[in-house]
Design an enzyme around this catalytic site. Structure first.
Site, PDB file in Angstrom:
ATOM      1  N   LYS A 151     -13.001  -1.111   7.084  1.00 54.25           N
ATOM      2  CA  LYS A 151     -12.298  -2.172   8.079  1.00 54.25           C
ATOM      3  C   LYS A 151     -12.867  -2.008   9.318  1.00 54.25           C
ATOM      4  CE  LYS A 151      -8.557  -1.575   4.680  1.00 54.25           C
ATOM      5  NZ  LYS A 151      -8.732  -2.841   3.948  1.00 54.25           N
ATOM      6  N   TRP A 184       0.807  -1.269  -0.078  1.00 55.01           N
ATOM      7  CA  TRP A 184       0.092   0.150  -0.036  1.00 55.01           C
ATOM      8  C   TRP A 184       0.876   1.150  -0.127  1.00 55.01           C
ATOM      9  CZ3 TRP A 184      -4.432  -0.139  -1.980  1.00 55.01           C
ATOM     10  CH2 TRP A 184      -5.335  -1.501  -2.025  1.00 55.01           C
ATOM     11  N   ASP A 207      -1.297   7.031   6.400  1.00 55.25           N
ATOM     12  CA  ASP A 207      -2.600   5.833   5.968  1.00 55.25           C
ATOM     13  C   ASP A 207      -2.895   5.023   7.178  1.00 55.25           C
ATOM     14  OD1 ASP A 207      -4.089   4.081   4.725  1.00 55.25           O
ATOM     15  OD2 ASP A 207      -2.857   3.736   3.098  1.00 55.25           O
TER      16      ASP A 207
END
Ligand code: PMP
Length: 362
Positions: A198, A104, A174
């Site tokens: 999530k 990511w 992030d």
């Protein structure tokens, strides 16, 4: 936290949501607070929705102890759009530093490259055990516009155990796959972002927490309106029609979290679940995880087993109600995502299954 469920969803996102939240949403689905219509059908300008939006922001501020000089924004486009929004708003013709910790982080780096100048610092030591290593003098006297890092690598199962030290330079994180999983000192950050699917709610909502002074520096005229943090602040997260149902569900999840005891309670709950799972992996002859103990993710637990047995593992797990245990297509193997809403029973059931599977095949 107990559950009467027999099916547990280990998907990395969209992930399982707390059962009481789903029940409340179901009960209120057709007729929200006796209004005769669903929250999904209601104007985002209505007093009813405005109250929900306000409540979600207040609860998130309380849960994360967000200082008053930070704004909470609800945006769309997922964390992936933030990969672009962050450099568009914060680079200002300067240079950023990105910490490369895996899949990511690389995605964020790729988007920044399209917009401006950056340095990349690799932080994974790739020997037998993988761990995150942050060089002591990270910024080396460079006046970076910001430093970006990925607090939890969802695919690699790598989680920072401390916040990188960057002095006065705004730190951008992030936190898609670890937000609200444990306490975080928000005052150390310039900006935090996270996709909701999530630990917050359904997909379609993105949370951004931004410090006031960072916001003041952005250039409005060069950035598309909806991607400009200043606009989103000025329009109270309603620069266009917001994802109303996702915000409503996020508010319910925040309320649920408050009833659970907030992020302190979540940290204990999550640590306990992760330890259960890693100890089965470490004690086994079949499963392996090569991440150093100090950097193992509490949210996403990847593990590898004999290639030949992987598909049988995933298939047999599914037959007993343990869903979505296949690893990400880029790395293979297996992965159990155990976010806040995963009850201990789910992890117990998984660890029992893993031991049983190993006994059958090894
Ligand atoms: N960052 C991290 C750490 C992620 O785990 C994900 C999604 N799994 C993303 C970014 C991308 O999120 P989205 O799909 O919301 O764009």
């Amino acid at each position: 936290m107990t559950s009467a469920k027999s099916t547990f969803n280990f998907c990395s996102g969209p992930a399982m949501l707390p059962e009481p939240v789903m029940q409340q949403a179901q009960a209120e689905l057709l007729n929200y607070q006796a209004k005769g219509i669903s929250i999904m059908e209601m104007s985002h300008r209505s007093d009813t929705f405005q109250a929900i939006l306000h409540s979600a922001k207040v609860r998130l501020r309380q849960l994360m102890n967000v200082p008053s000089n930070y704004y909470i924004l609800f945006m769309q486009g997922g964390a992936s759009l933030q990969f672009s929004c962050v450099p568009m708003n914060l680079l200002k013709g300067g240079k950023a530093l990105y910490l490369d910790s895996g899949y990511w982080a690389k995605k964020a780096i790729a988007e920044c490259k399209k917009i401006g100048d950056l340095d990349v610092q690799s932080v994974v030591t790739d020997s037998v055990v993988r761990q995150l290593h942050i060089p002591a003098d990270l910024c080396r006297g460079n006046p970076y516009s910001y430093v970006h890092y990925t607090a939890n690598e969802t695919i690699d199962g790598l989680e920072y155990d401390s916040i990188p030290e960057v002095g006065d330079i705004p730190l951008v994180a992030d936190m898609s796959s670890c937000i609200l999983s444990r306490p975080v000192d928000v005052s150390r950050f310039g900006l935090i972002y996270a996709g909701a699917q999530k630990n917050i709610g359904p997909a379609g909502l993105t949370v951004v927490i931004i410090r006031e002074d960072i916001l003041a520096r952005v250039m409005p005229d060069t950035i598309p309106r909806l991607l400009h943090y200043g606009t989103v602040v000025d329009e109270n997260s309603m620069a266009n029609t917001p994802p109303t149902f996702a915000i409503y569900l996020a508010d319910l999840v925040f309320e649920w979290l408050q009833h659970q005891g907030g992020v302190d309670a979540m940290a204990i709950h999550n640590q306990h679940k992760a330890e259960m799972l890693y100890s089965v992996i470490d004690d086994s002859r079949l499963y392996s995880n090569t991440v150093a103990t100090s950097h193992r993710s509490c949210m996403n637990v990847p593990f590898f087993l004999d290639d030949q047995l992987e598909s049988a593992f995933v298939r047999e797990a599914e037959q007993v109600g343990l869903l979505n245990l296949a690893g990400h297509r880029s790395v293979g193997g297996c992965r159990a995502s155990i976010y806040n809403a995963m009850p201990v029973e789910g992890v117990e059931k998984l660890t029992e299954f893993m031991k049983h599977f190993e006994n059958n095949y090894v």
